[in-house]
Motif scaffolding. Structure first.
Motif, PDB file in Angstrom:
ATOM      1  N   PRO A 393       0.816  -1.205   0.000  1.00 51.26           N
ATOM      2  CA  PRO A 393       0.000   0.000   0.000  1.00 51.26           C
ATOM      3  C   PRO A 393       0.855   1.263   0.000  1.00 51.26           C
ATOM      4  O   PRO A 393       1.985   1.250   0.501  1.00 51.26           O
ATOM      5  CB  PRO A 393      -0.778  -0.107   1.305  1.00 51.26           C
ATOM      6  CG  PRO A 393      -0.816  -1.544   1.610  1.00 51.26           C
ATOM      7  CD  PRO A 393       0.419  -2.140   1.052  1.00 51.26           C
ATOM      8  N   TRP A 402      -4.998  -3.697  -6.515  1.00 51.34           N
ATOM      9  CA  TRP A 402      -6.322  -3.479  -5.923  1.00 51.34           C
ATOM     10  C   TRP A 402      -7.404  -3.585  -6.997  1.00 51.34           C
ATOM     11  O   TRP A 402      -8.367  -4.341  -6.865  1.00 51.34           O
ATOM     12  CB  TRP A 402      -6.334  -2.109  -5.260  1.00 51.34           C
ATOM     13  CG  TRP A 402      -7.624  -1.742  -4.626  1.00 51.34           C
ATOM     14  CD1 TRP A 402      -8.644  -1.043  -5.184  1.00 51.34           C
ATOM     15  CD2 TRP A 402      -8.043  -2.086  -3.306  1.00 51.34           C
ATOM     16  NE1 TRP A 402      -9.672  -0.913  -4.298  1.00 51.34           N
ATOM     17  CE2 TRP A 402      -9.340  -1.541  -3.142  1.00 51.34           C
ATOM     18  CE3 TRP A 402      -7.468  -2.797  -2.258  1.00 51.34           C
ATOM     19  CZ2 TRP A 402     -10.049  -1.692  -1.957  1.00 51.34           C
ATOM     20  CZ3 TRP A 402      -8.185  -2.926  -1.077  1.00 51.34           C
ATOM     21  CH2 TRP A 402      -9.458  -2.379  -0.937  1.00 51.34           C
ATOM     22  N   LEU A 423      -2.495 -13.031  -5.962  1.00 55.97           N
ATOM     23  CA  LEU A 423      -1.841 -12.819  -4.668  1.00 55.97           C
ATOM     24  C   LEU A 423      -0.669 -13.775  -4.484  1.00 55.97           C
ATOM     25  O   LEU A 423       0.365 -13.408  -3.937  1.00 55.97           O
ATOM     26  CB  LEU A 423      -2.861 -12.981  -3.547  1.00 55.97           C
ATOM     27  CG  LEU A 423      -3.861 -11.823  -3.532  1.00 55.97           C
ATOM     28  CD1 LEU A 423      -5.019 -12.114  -2.594  1.00 55.97           C
ATOM     29  CD2 LEU A 423      -3.175 -10.537  -3.122  1.00 55.97           C
TER      30      LEU A 423
ATOM     31  N   VAL C  66      -6.100   6.705   0.161  1.00 52.91           N
ATOM     32  CA  VAL C  66      -5.171   5.652  -0.262  1.00 52.91           C
ATOM     33  C   VAL C  66      -5.631   5.090  -1.600  1.00 52.91           C
ATOM     34  O   VAL C  66      -4.873   4.971  -2.541  1.00 52.91           O
ATOM     35  CB  VAL C  66      -5.108   4.531   0.777  1.00 52.91           C
ATOM     36  CG1 VAL C  66      -4.102   3.482   0.347  1.00 52.91           C
ATOM     37  CG2 VAL C  66      -4.721   5.101   2.124  1.00 52.91           C
ATOM     38  N   ILE C 134      -7.967  -0.690   5.606  1.00 55.79           N
ATOM     39  CA  ILE C 134      -6.789  -0.446   4.777  1.00 55.79           C
ATOM     40  C   ILE C 134      -5.687   0.219   5.607  1.00 55.79           C
ATOM     41  O   ILE C 134      -4.506  -0.106   5.469  1.00 55.79           O
ATOM     42  CB  ILE C 134      -7.161   0.382   3.518  1.00 55.79           C
ATOM     43  CG1 ILE C 134      -6.065   0.272   2.475  1.00 55.79           C
ATOM     44  CG2 ILE C 134      -7.413   1.828   3.817  1.00 55.79           C
ATOM     45  CD1 ILE C 134      -6.085  -1.028   1.744  1.00 55.79           C
ATOM     46  N   PHE C 137      -4.154  -2.423   7.644  1.00 58.66           N
ATOM     47  CA  PHE C 137      -3.287  -3.272   6.810  1.00 58.66           C
ATOM     48  C   PHE C 137      -1.940  -2.605   6.554  1.00 58.66           C
ATOM     49  O   PHE C 137      -0.889  -3.238   6.662  1.00 58.66           O
ATOM     50  CB  PHE C 137      -4.002  -3.566   5.482  1.00 58.66           C
ATOM     51  CG  PHE C 137      -3.217  -4.436   4.554  1.00 58.66           C
ATOM     52  CD1 PHE C 137      -3.057  -5.783   4.813  1.00 58.66           C
ATOM     53  CD2 PHE C 137      -2.629  -3.913   3.418  1.00 58.66           C
ATOM     54  CE1 PHE C 137      -2.321  -6.591   3.959  1.00 58.66           C
ATOM     55  CE2 PHE C 137      -1.899  -4.707   2.556  1.00 58.66           C
ATOM     56  CZ  PHE C 137      -1.750  -6.051   2.827  1.00 58.66           C
ATOM     57  N   ILE C 138      -1.975  -1.317   6.247  1.00 59.48           N
ATOM     58  CA  ILE C 138      -0.726  -0.612   5.936  1.00 59.48           C
ATOM     59  C   ILE C 138       0.231  -0.641   7.132  1.00 59.48           C
ATOM     60  O   ILE C 138       1.401  -1.001   7.005  1.00 59.48           O
ATOM     61  CB  ILE C 138      -1.025   0.854   5.543  1.00 59.48           C
ATOM     62  CG1 ILE C 138      -1.704   0.888   4.174  1.00 59.48           C
ATOM     63  CG2 ILE C 138       0.249   1.690   5.527  1.00 59.48           C
ATOM     64  CD1 ILE C 138      -2.252   2.241   3.814  1.00 59.48           C
ATOM     65  N   GLU C 141       1.601  -4.123   7.908  1.00 56.10           N
ATOM     66  CA  GLU C 141       2.725  -4.505   7.044  1.00 56.10           C
ATOM     67  C   GLU C 141       4.000  -3.768   7.434  1.00 56.10           C
ATOM     68  O   GLU C 141       5.087  -4.336   7.454  1.00 56.10           O
ATOM     69  CB  GLU C 141       2.405  -4.192   5.576  1.00 56.10           C
ATOM     70  CG  GLU C 141       1.336  -5.053   4.970  1.00 56.10           C
ATOM     71  CD  GLU C 141       1.766  -6.484   4.800  1.00 56.10           C
ATOM     72  OE1 GLU C 141       2.676  -6.940   5.507  1.00 56.10           O
ATOM     73  OE2 GLU C 141       1.185  -7.169   3.965  1.00 56.10           O
ATOM     74  N   ILE C 171       4.379 -12.083   5.884  1.00 54.45           N
ATOM     75  CA  ILE C 171       4.020 -11.409   4.632  1.00 54.45           C
ATOM     76  C   ILE C 171       3.095 -12.277   3.799  1.00 54.45           C
ATOM     77  O   ILE C 171       2.115 -11.797   3.228  1.00 54.45           O
ATOM     78  CB  ILE C 171       5.284 -11.074   3.816  1.00 54.45           C
ATOM     79  CG1 ILE C 171       6.114 -10.017   4.521  1.00 54.45           C
ATOM     80  CG2 ILE C 171       4.925 -10.638   2.413  1.00 54.45           C
ATOM     81  CD1 ILE C 171       5.837  -8.618   4.113  1.00 54.45           C
ATOM     82  N   ILE C 175      -0.487 -10.780   2.748  1.00 59.02           N
ATOM     83  CA  ILE C 175      -0.804 -10.439   1.351  1.00 59.02           C
ATOM     84  C   ILE C 175      -1.708 -11.498   0.743  1.00 59.02           C
ATOM     85  O   ILE C 175      -2.654 -11.202   0.015  1.00 59.02           O
ATOM     86  CB  ILE C 175       0.483 -10.278   0.526  1.00 59.02           C
ATOM     87  CG1 ILE C 175       1.238  -9.038   0.989  1.00 59.02           C
ATOM     88  CG2 ILE C 175       0.167 -10.130  -0.960  1.00 59.02           C
ATOM     89  CD1 ILE C 175       2.429  -8.689   0.151  1.00 59.02           C
ATOM     90  N   LEU C 179      -5.223  -9.461   2.650  1.00 57.79           N
ATOM     91  CA  LEU C 179      -5.538  -8.476   1.616  1.00 57.79           C
ATOM     92  C   LEU C 179      -6.737  -8.930   0.795  1.00 57.79           C
ATOM     93  O   LEU C 179      -7.622  -8.145   0.461  1.00 57.79           O
ATOM     94  CB  LEU C 179      -4.313  -8.252   0.724  1.00 57.79           C
ATOM     95  CG  LEU C 179      -4.466  -7.195  -0.359  1.00 57.79           C
ATOM     96  CD1 LEU C 179      -4.800  -5.847   0.252  1.00 57.79           C
ATOM     97  CD2 LEU C 179      -3.205  -7.071  -1.182  1.00 57.79           C
ATOM     98  N   LEU C 180      -6.759 -10.228   0.498  1.00 53.49           N
ATOM     99  CA  LEU C 180      -7.886 -10.774  -0.256  1.00 53.49           C
ATOM    100  C   LEU C 180      -9.185 -10.555   0.521  1.00 53.49           C
ATOM    101  O   LEU C 180     -10.210 -10.155  -0.040  1.00 53.49           O
ATOM    102  CB  LEU C 180      -7.638 -12.262  -0.506  1.00 53.49           C
ATOM    103  CG  LEU C 180      -8.575 -12.959  -1.473  1.00 53.49           C
ATOM    104  CD1 LEU C 180      -8.528 -12.317  -2.832  1.00 53.49           C
ATOM    105  CD2 LEU C 180      -8.218 -14.424  -1.591  1.00 53.49           C
ATOM    106  N   ILE C 182      -9.773  -8.260   2.708  1.00 53.51           N
ATOM    107  CA  ILE C 182     -10.127  -6.839   2.731  1.00 53.51           C
ATOM    108  C   ILE C 182     -10.792  -6.437   1.410  1.00 53.51           C
ATOM    109  O   ILE C 182     -11.820  -5.766   1.389  1.00 53.51           O
ATOM    110  CB  ILE C 182      -8.872  -5.977   2.990  1.00 53.51           C
ATOM    111  CG1 ILE C 182      -8.356  -6.228   4.410  1.00 53.51           C
ATOM    112  CG2 ILE C 182      -9.184  -4.502   2.806  1.00 53.51           C
ATOM    113  CD1 ILE C 182      -7.031  -5.565   4.707  1.00 53.51           C
ATOM    114  N   ILE C 183     -10.192  -6.893   0.308  1.00 54.72           N
ATOM    115  CA  ILE C 183     -10.764  -6.521  -0.984  1.00 54.72           C
ATOM    116  C   ILE C 183     -12.137  -7.153  -1.160  1.00 54.72           C
ATOM    117  O   ILE C 183     -13.058  -6.548  -1.689  1.00 54.72           O
ATOM    118  CB  ILE C 183      -9.817  -6.911  -2.133  1.00 54.72           C
ATOM    119  CG1 ILE C 183      -8.484  -6.200  -1.965  1.00 54.72           C
ATOM    120  CG2 ILE C 183     -10.425  -6.539  -3.472  1.00 54.72           C
ATOM    121  CD1 ILE C 183      -7.466  -6.533  -3.010  1.00 54.72           C
ATOM    122  N   MET C 192     -15.138   0.061   4.409  1.00 51.31           N
ATOM    123  CA  MET C 192     -13.960  -0.489   5.052  1.00 51.31           C
ATOM    124  C   MET C 192     -13.781   0.049   6.452  1.00 51.31           C
ATOM    125  O   MET C 192     -12.911  -0.398   7.179  1.00 51.31           O
ATOM    126  CB  MET C 192     -12.715  -0.165   4.232  1.00 51.31           C
ATOM    127  CG  MET C 192     -12.464  -1.173   3.157  1.00 51.31           C
ATOM    128  SD  MET C 192     -10.782  -1.184   2.684  1.00 51.31           S
ATOM    129  CE  MET C 192     -10.717   0.305   1.777  1.00 51.31           C
TER     130      MET C 192
END
Lengths: 496, 120, 488
Positions: A393, A402, A423, C66, C134, C137-138, C141, C171, C175, C179-180, C182-183, C192
């Motif tokens: 990000p 995204w 992914l 973002v 998000i 998540f940032i 990470e 990681i 990821i 991330l999946l 979240i999307i 979100m």
């Protein structure tokens, strides 16, 4: 008529005229300075064109005053204005950067010719993006390809010669396939003008020549942008080319070819492609998934960082075309925005490799031990660029991922599997980027490495400009995503 | 009849495949370029023959001729002039690359070059 | 200063501190002073936010977009407040301890160590105050990346290998799965931001809920649910202060904190309780608690035993959240604080023993309590808190968990808590017994002559032990914050 009205012609004519002039400039510094100046003017023109298109809509420019469909027209809409900006921006950043690496990697007496070929390559790429004539695309495709063969072969590594040769053979086959396809369409429609073709094609859509044309054009162009498994020329070409050439071509050549694919698939053959319910996506999509899984996997096992990045390009091309093959607004946006984003990422990473090549004389992983301490700015640029490639990000890579995953999820059922595959491929990219980072920062530097110093400012500034763009456009997405969305809507025939 | 009636396309396809085969099968870099040339030439023939119209004359406008004269389509011919130039340029670049390869490796055979690369 | 500014300062202060540490690299005393001053300022900044949050305020601030539609957004809610308070308080203590430890062991590259530590704290603050997925998540990470140099601090091949495990698992889960998730959430709901009571209801139904929960729970690798717990024992190659603050407090708590946030603010407790496909979490957490305890029982290396104990204790929090009753959610929030105080004490003690006696095996600890009474006394307090006996904080959190489990008739959870309490006792009490009641095996080894560790270490571990007791005696504010969390 004012100069502004002639901008589309100038966009291509300027570097085209500048190229032979450049070959007359015997002093290396002068040739470089001239090429840099031209590349900046080209960028200004591209920016003005995009602004004009965004405010006034599609521009039509008739070459020499001959109206379509007899004359060649330049047709600038959102998508190709965007492509022009990508090519011109990368050109304007990499040309100033080229000076030190070219001095180190190309004999001084050839610099004028090198920069002439460089400008011709720029001309060809811009030409492909701007023209509205299918045959003209072929001519520009060959101008850019021929000059890029020369540029690749300019390296002092003899393997560059065979790489260029290999690229020449496959590139020519690709271009000739494209030519056959255009011939078949011409036979059936009697026009070479792309918009005209699109209008006339539905009447003859269900004929065998058109189907053959679709096949020839898709395969020919896929060869040009190195879609797996037609990517064989790419790793060698990017690995052995002079550093500046790798940085320039990796960011532009494949992207422009993908643009040609977009034009033909969506504008000429149309979204529904009435050809017996034949959808490109049905065979592009699996190839894309294979491309990024195979590309990323192979990249992990490379010991030459430039080759590693080249295989990563194969993977990234998979992402771009994957987005396109969804035929949805989000997917198409992802594909187009990734054209731009990946140009910035990969160009920056290859530029970092150029800095290392200059100072260390090698880009083998084993020679990069502890380099992070000797070249802190260069390696930090690699870390940021690498994070962007992975898709962390706040970087452009994340924006692409995204939208790509959103596009995949919209497909429902199998889209979920594709999202997972994307992914997984990102994770593989973590591994190959990390291999380099770990060696550079956490391994002791070998003896005799003390004299390695930071790269010259002339290289660091352009590199960091691109890295900065990676972060800036990772946060400020109005321009990139906004334009990509408009372009996607245009191609799909959706009103936003 | 229909098959023979389109013999020009057959010639085009046979030539194209011949050229393509040479490019793939030959290990000599010069021969590959020759194959590439044949491959491209076939496409030139394809374009030129497609512009031909039965009973059409050369597309030269004659003063005073009536409107019933049929001309062959000149556009493909013009296009092919450009394509020939591109082809010549490709051949030139290709051959000069071969010269450079010969200087650097001392051979123009693909497998020998590969061997030399593997040794280093 | 407005609360909004304070939020931004909480993230910015450690970053500014990191720059200061770099600038002061040449003068170790000044460098350590910068760390301490930064830590103190952060403490003041965070703790002065607490009263208004206790009073019900929810200060929020938007940084920038973002992705279109989602900003980098900070909101202070009760759970994040608790987490930030604990982390900022312990950073001060840990800094004092680090100075003693790093100097006592003459560690190399101390500047890098302190810089990464400060960045890790900035990331922790970001996680604690994250207002949407998000943002979470940032910073999640960022926390992984900046702790990697700390894990591999020693630079040996062993450390590099562990570093790869650490980074690889964290990681790849974040990821690949988080991330999946979240999307997917964004795709399904167009939202979100964390909302009290969750926002998934009505958007995702049936078995998909279970799948999404799976993606979140295993995507948050820092919560160390089995079988993705291996990074935590691997991270034990790091210097002890890292294990203490990061792998007992900041990093692992960021994991379970995220778990609780996702369950409470994304799924919503009531919604998840009504979805049978989400029930598996309870069993996975229970399994992790028991199995990790059994593994801990068999470790002789003190830090590894503590690491497996952490794996097990983290799953208490997940279990408490998965019981899905308001009381157990209070237990989860309290346990984040209680375990932090207790476990950091234990790690401090382990580091203290290593510094003073160069011992890292439990079998070597016979009679050490007489040489190092303060260290082992504090260790005993930490151990009691882990087991969950009064008068320590661990008792409180376990009490609420048990109440919650009984209330919802989750007999499996009750069984797990009881059984694991016994196991905790089984692997901690023998150490205390050994240290105080067994006689030292001297066997003529001259290296055994030693006293207490350097004073900064002793001060640090005594203060965290005291905090563990204080949290039991004065649970008021922490309990109030936890109630607000559970009450929605």
């Amino acid at each position: 008529m004012s100069v502004a009205a002639h901008l589309p012609a100038l966009q291509v004519a300027l570097p085209l005229i500048a190229a032979p002039l450049c070959s007359l400039l015997r002093r290396p510094g002068v040739a470089w300075g001239f090429a840099t100046l031209v590349s900046w003017v080209v960028l200004v023109i591209a920016a003005l064109l995009l602004a004009q298109v965004l405010s006034e809509g599609t521009l039509i420019y008739e070459m020499g005053g001959w109206a379509a469909p007899w004359g060649i027209i330049y047709e600038v809409d959102t998508i190709n204005a965007f492509m022009l900006l990508i090519v011109a921006a990368i050109g304007a950043i990499v040309t100033p950067y080229a000076r030190h690496t070219v001095t180190a990697e190309v004999p001084a007496e050839q610099h004028n010719l090198f920069y002439a070929a460089w400008l011709l390559c720029l001309t060809g790429l811009l030409g492909i993006a701007i023209t509205g004539d299918a045959f003209n695309v072929f001519v520009f495709l060959e101008i850019s390809s021929l000059s890029s063969y020369v540029l690749i072969a300019a390296s002092n590594d003899r393997r560059a010669l065979t790489a260029a040769y290999q690229y020449l053979v496959l590139g020519t086959i690709g271009a000739t396939f494209y030519l056959i396809g255009v011939g078949l369409i011409y036979m059936m429609t009697g026009t070479l003008n792309i918009s005209d073709m699109a209008e006339r094609l539905p009447d003859v859509a269900n004929t065998r020549p058109i189907r053959a044309a679709a096949g020839f054009i898709t395969v020919g162009i896929a060869l040009k942008f190195a879609l797996f498994p037609l990517h064989l020329w790419l790793p060698n070409a990017y690995t052995y080319a002079p550093s500046a050439v790798s940085a320039f071509l990796a960011a532009t050549a494949t992207k422009v070819s993908i643009y040609v694919l977009l034009r033909f698939e969506f504008v000429v053959f149309g979204v529904d492609i009435g050809i017996a319910n034949f959808h490109f996506s049905e065979f592009l999509m699996p190839l894309c998934v294979l491309a990024f899984l195979a590309g990323s996997t192979v990249a992990i096992f490379q010991n030459d960082v430039k080759r590693l990045l080249a295989y990563s390009s194969v993977a990234q091309i998979g992402y771009m075309v994957l987005g396109v093959s969804f035929y949805s607004l989000d997917g198409m946006t992802a594909g187009i925005v990734h054209l731009f984003n990946h140009a910035m990422i990969k160009s920056a990473l290859f530029m970092v490799m150029g800095c290392i090549m200059l100072r260390v004389g090698s880009v083998q992983i084993k020679d990069l031990h502890g380099i992070g301490r000797h070249m802190p700015w260069t390696m930090f640029a690699f870390v940021l660029g690498g994070l962007s490639l992975i898709g962390v990000p706040l970087t452009v890579g994340f924006i692409s991922k995204w939208y790509l995953i959103l596009g995949a999820l919209e497909e429902g059922g199998y889209g979920f599997a594709i999202a997972a595959a994307v992914l997984i491929s990102s994770l593989l990219s973590v591994i190959y980027i990390w291999r380099v980072v770990e060696v550079a920062y956490f391994k002791p530097s070998p003896h005799g490495a003390a004299e390695i110093t930071e790269a010259p400012l002339g290289m660091l500034i352009p590199t960091w400009l691109l890295i900065g763009a990676n972060i800036y456009f990772g946060v400020q997405t109005d321009l990139t995503v906004g334009v990509a969305r408009q372009a996607a809507a245009l191609l799909l025939g959706i009103d936003l | 009849m229909e098959l023979l009636g389109q013999f020009n396309y057959w010639v085009f396809i046979v030539l194209m495949m011949t050229g393509f085969y040479v490019v793939i099968a030959r290990g000599n870099l010069v021969k590959k370029i020759v194959g590439l040339n044949i491959f491209q030439a076939s496409v030139f023939l394809f374009y030129i023959s497609m512009g031909k119209i039965f009973g059409g004359t050369a597309p030269i406008l004659i003063e005073g001729a009536d409107d019933t004269v049929i001309y062959s389509n000149p556009l493909p011919h013009v296009l092919i002039l450009t394509a020939i130039v591109v082809g010549v340029a490709t051949t030139a670049v290709g051959l000069s690359l071969v010269v450079r390869i010969n200087e650097a490796y001392g051979t123009v055979e693909e497998d020998e070059i590969q061997q030399l690369d593997e040794e280093t | 200063m407005s609360p909004e500014d304070q939020i931004l300062w909480a993230v910015a202060l450690p970053l500014i501190g990191a720059v200061g540490i770099v600038l002061a690299a040449k003068q170790p005393n000044l460098r350590e002073a910068v760390t301490l001053v930064t830590a103190s300022l952060l403490f003041v900044d965070v703790w002065t936010l607490a009263p208004s949050v206790l009073a019900g305020a929810r200060p929020a601030v938007d940084a920038f977009e973002v992705i279109p539609g989602a900003s980098l957004n900070f909101v202070v809610e009760p759970l994040g407040m608790t987490f930030a308070c604990v982390a900022s308080l312990l950073w001060i203590v840990n800094s004092v301890y680090s100075i003693g430890y790093m100097r006592g062991n003459k560690e190399h590259k101390q500047t890098r160590f302190y810089v990464c530590f400060a960045i890790a704290l900035a990331s922790t603050m970001g996680v604690a105050f994250a207002g949407n997925l998000i943002t979470l998540f940032i910073f999640y990470e960022a926390l992984t990346l900046c702790t990697y140099p700390l894990v591999t601090h020693k630079g040996t091949e062993d450390a590099m290998q562990s570093g790869r495990t650490y980074l690889g698992i964290l990681i790849s889960t974040s990821i690949g799965l988080q991330l999946l998730a979240i999307i997917w959430t964004w795709n399904a709901t167009g939202n979100m931001a964390f909302v009290a009571g969750g926002f998934l209801a009505g958007n995702i139904e049936g078995p998909e809920v279970g799948l999404l929960l799976f993606l979140y729970m295993f995507g948050i690798g820092k919560a160390a649910l089995m079988p993705i717990h291996r990074w935590l024992p691997a991270a034990m190659v790091a210097p002890t202060p890292v294990s203490a603050l990061l792998h007992a407090v900041a990093v692992v708590k960021a994991g379970v904190f995220s778990v609780v946030k996702v369950i409470v603010y994304v799924f919503g407790v009531d919604y998840l309780a009504g979805e049978p496909s989400g029930q598996w979490l309870l069993y996975v957490a229970g399994f992790t608690i028991i199995v990790a305890s059994v593994i801990a029982l068999r470790q002789d290396n003190l830090k590894r035993r503590l690491a497996y104990s952490t794996v097990s204790q983290l799953s208490y929090v997940v279990l408490a959240a998965a019981i899905l009753s308001p009381l157990s959610v209070i237990g989860a929030a309290l346990h984040i604080a209680a375990h932090a105080f207790g476990k950091i004490t234990l790690f401090f003690a382990a580091g203290s023993i290593y510094t003073a006696a160069h011992k890292d095996r439990i079998s070597q600890l016979d009679g050490i309590g007489r040489r190092m009474p303060w260290t082992m006394g504090a260790f005993a307090v930490g151990a009691v808190s882990m087991i969950g006996l009064p008068p320590t904080a661990g008792f409180l959190s376990k009490w609420y968990m048990l109440l919650g489990a009984l209330e919802t008739q989750q007999m499996v959870a009750v069984g797990v808590i009881v059984a694991s309490t016994l196991l905790n006792a089984a692997y901690f009490l023998p150490i205390v017994y050994q240290a105080f009641f067994k006689t030292e095996a001297t066997d003529g080894n001259p290296g055994t002559e030693h006293g207490e560790a350097p004073w900064p270490i002793v001060v640090a571990l005594c203060s965290t032990a005291t905090l563990t007791v204080l949290l039991f005696l004065f649970p008021g504010p922490a309990l109030e914050l936890a109630r607000q969390l559970a009450g929605g």
